[in-house]
Design a protein around this motif. Structure first.
Motif, PDB file in Angstrom:
ATOM      1  N   SER A 298      -1.618  -1.617  -9.645  1.00 10.06           N
ATOM      2  CA  SER A 298      -2.581  -2.498  -9.020  1.00 10.06           C
ATOM      3  C   SER A 298      -3.632  -1.769  -8.201  1.00 10.06           C
ATOM      4  O   SER A 298      -4.623  -2.367  -7.799  1.00 10.06           O
ATOM      5  N   GLU A 299      -3.435  -0.480  -7.952  1.00 11.48           N
ATOM      6  CA  GLU A 299      -4.369   0.241  -7.100  1.00 11.48           C
ATOM      7  C   GLU A 299      -4.282   1.725  -7.377  1.00 11.48           C
ATOM      8  O   GLU A 299      -3.216   2.253  -7.692  1.00 11.48           O
ATOM      9  N   THR A 300      -5.407   2.392  -7.264  1.00 13.83           N
ATOM     10  CA  THR A 300      -5.444   3.845  -7.278  1.00 13.83           C
ATOM     11  C   THR A 300      -6.252   4.316  -6.089  1.00 13.83           C
ATOM     12  O   THR A 300      -7.381   3.868  -5.888  1.00 13.83           O
ATOM     13  N   ARG A 301      -5.630   5.179  -5.292  1.00 13.50           N
ATOM     14  CA  ARG A 301      -6.342   5.802  -4.156  1.00 13.50           C
ATOM     15  C   ARG A 301      -6.384   7.299  -4.432  1.00 13.50           C
ATOM     16  O   ARG A 301      -5.586   7.804  -5.211  1.00 13.50           O
ATOM     17  N   THR A 302      -7.304   7.959  -3.800  1.00 14.50           N
ATOM     18  CA  THR A 302      -7.349   9.406  -3.921  1.00 14.50           C
ATOM     19  C   THR A 302      -7.156  10.033  -2.555  1.00 14.50           C
ATOM     20  O   THR A 302      -7.483   9.429  -1.536  1.00 14.50           O
ATOM     21  N   THR A 303      -6.604  11.234  -2.578  1.00 16.15           N
ATOM     22  CA  THR A 303      -6.382  11.936  -1.326  1.00 16.15           C
ATOM     23  C   THR A 303      -7.679  12.496  -0.786  1.00 16.15           C
ATOM     24  O   THR A 303      -8.660  12.577  -1.475  1.00 16.15           O
TER      25      THR A 303
ATOM     26  N   ALA B 114       0.843  -1.191   0.000  1.00 20.53           N
ATOM     27  CA  ALA B 114       0.000   0.000   0.000  1.00 20.53           C
ATOM     28  C   ALA B 114       0.877   1.238   0.000  1.00 20.53           C
ATOM     29  O   ALA B 114       2.044   1.187   0.387  1.00 20.53           O
ATOM     30  N   VAL B 115       0.298   2.340  -0.427  1.00 19.85           N
ATOM     31  CA  VAL B 115       0.967   3.632  -0.307  1.00 19.85           C
ATOM     32  C   VAL B 115       0.878   4.034   1.157  1.00 19.85           C
ATOM     33  O   VAL B 115      -0.179   3.943   1.777  1.00 19.85           O
ATOM     34  N   ALA B 116       1.980   4.459   1.705  1.00 18.73           N
ATOM     35  CA  ALA B 116       2.026   4.847   3.119  1.00 18.73           C
ATOM     36  C   ALA B 116       1.075   6.012   3.391  1.00 18.73           C
ATOM     37  O   ALA B 116       0.965   6.936   2.579  1.00 18.73           O
ATOM     38  N   GLU B 117       0.412   5.945   4.526  1.00 22.20           N
ATOM     39  CA  GLU B 117      -0.523   7.016   4.904  1.00 22.20           C
ATOM     40  C   GLU B 117       0.185   8.367   4.982  1.00 22.20           C
ATOM     41  O   GLU B 117      -0.397   9.391   4.628  1.00 22.20           O
ATOM     42  N   ALA B 118       1.429   8.380   5.441  1.00 22.45           N
ATOM     43  CA  ALA B 118       2.174   9.638   5.514  1.00 22.45           C
ATOM     44  C   ALA B 118       2.386  10.233   4.123  1.00 22.45           C
ATOM     45  O   ALA B 118       2.358  11.457   3.958  1.00 22.45           O
ATOM     46  N   ASP B 119       2.583   9.379   3.120  1.00 25.11           N
ATOM     47  CA  ASP B 119       2.745   9.870   1.749  1.00 25.11           C
ATOM     48  C   ASP B 119       1.439  10.433   1.209  1.00 25.11           C
ATOM     49  O   ASP B 119       1.424  11.479   0.556  1.00 25.11           O
ATOM     50  N   LEU B 120       0.341   9.741   1.475  1.00 27.06           N
ATOM     51  CA  LEU B 120      -0.961  10.266   1.061  1.00 27.06           C
ATOM     52  C   LEU B 120      -1.235  11.606   1.733  1.00 27.06           C
ATOM     53  O   LEU B 120      -1.752  12.538   1.106  1.00 27.06           O
ATOM     54  N   ALA B 121      -0.866  11.715   3.005  1.00 26.38           N
ATOM     55  CA  ALA B 121      -1.066  12.969   3.738  1.00 26.38           C
ATOM     56  C   ALA B 121      -0.233  14.097   3.133  1.00 26.38           C
ATOM     57  O   ALA B 121      -0.707  15.237   3.032  1.00 26.38           O
TER      58      ALA B 121
END
Length: 114
Positions: free
Chosen positions: A109-114, A80-87
């Protein structure tokens, strides 16, 4: 998943992949700012400084005067993308920025949005 990506987002995948491969780092990342400029980086893992590849990209964008991001790509072996990076992306660009995650070969494999 990469078939659904825009040509500009595919460019981010290429930049992230090339940067990670060139440095041999654990991660490669790339972002596109709100002016269309791109920034690519690899993980920094020194005894006195550790920064994720996406963290470096966000820092580069901020240091260049960017006021927002349109998209980001992170390539690594992580699940997963680290929560700190998303933040960090959210801090600069607000909500709704797509952050694509894939393996080191560039298979997303995944796309999340901020």
């Amino acid at each position: 998943m990469s078939e659904a990506l825009s040509a500009e987002d595919r460019k981010l995948v290429t930049l992230a992949r090339a940067t990670r491969a060139r440095t041999g780092a654990a991660e490669g990342a790339a972002v596109r700012d709100s002016d269309g400029r791109t920034y690519a980086a690899a993980t920094v893992d020194l005894p006195s400084l550790q920064v994720s590849a996406l963290g470096v990209c966000v820092a580069m964008a901020v240091a260049s005067g960017s006021t927002g991001l349109e998209a980001a790509v992170v390539l690594s072996g992580a699940d997963a993308v680290a929560e700190a990076d998303l933040a960090a992306v959210r801090d600069l660009a607000g909500a709704g920025v797509p952050v694509h995650r894939g393996d080191i070969k560039g298979n997303l494999s995944e796309t999340r949005t901020t």
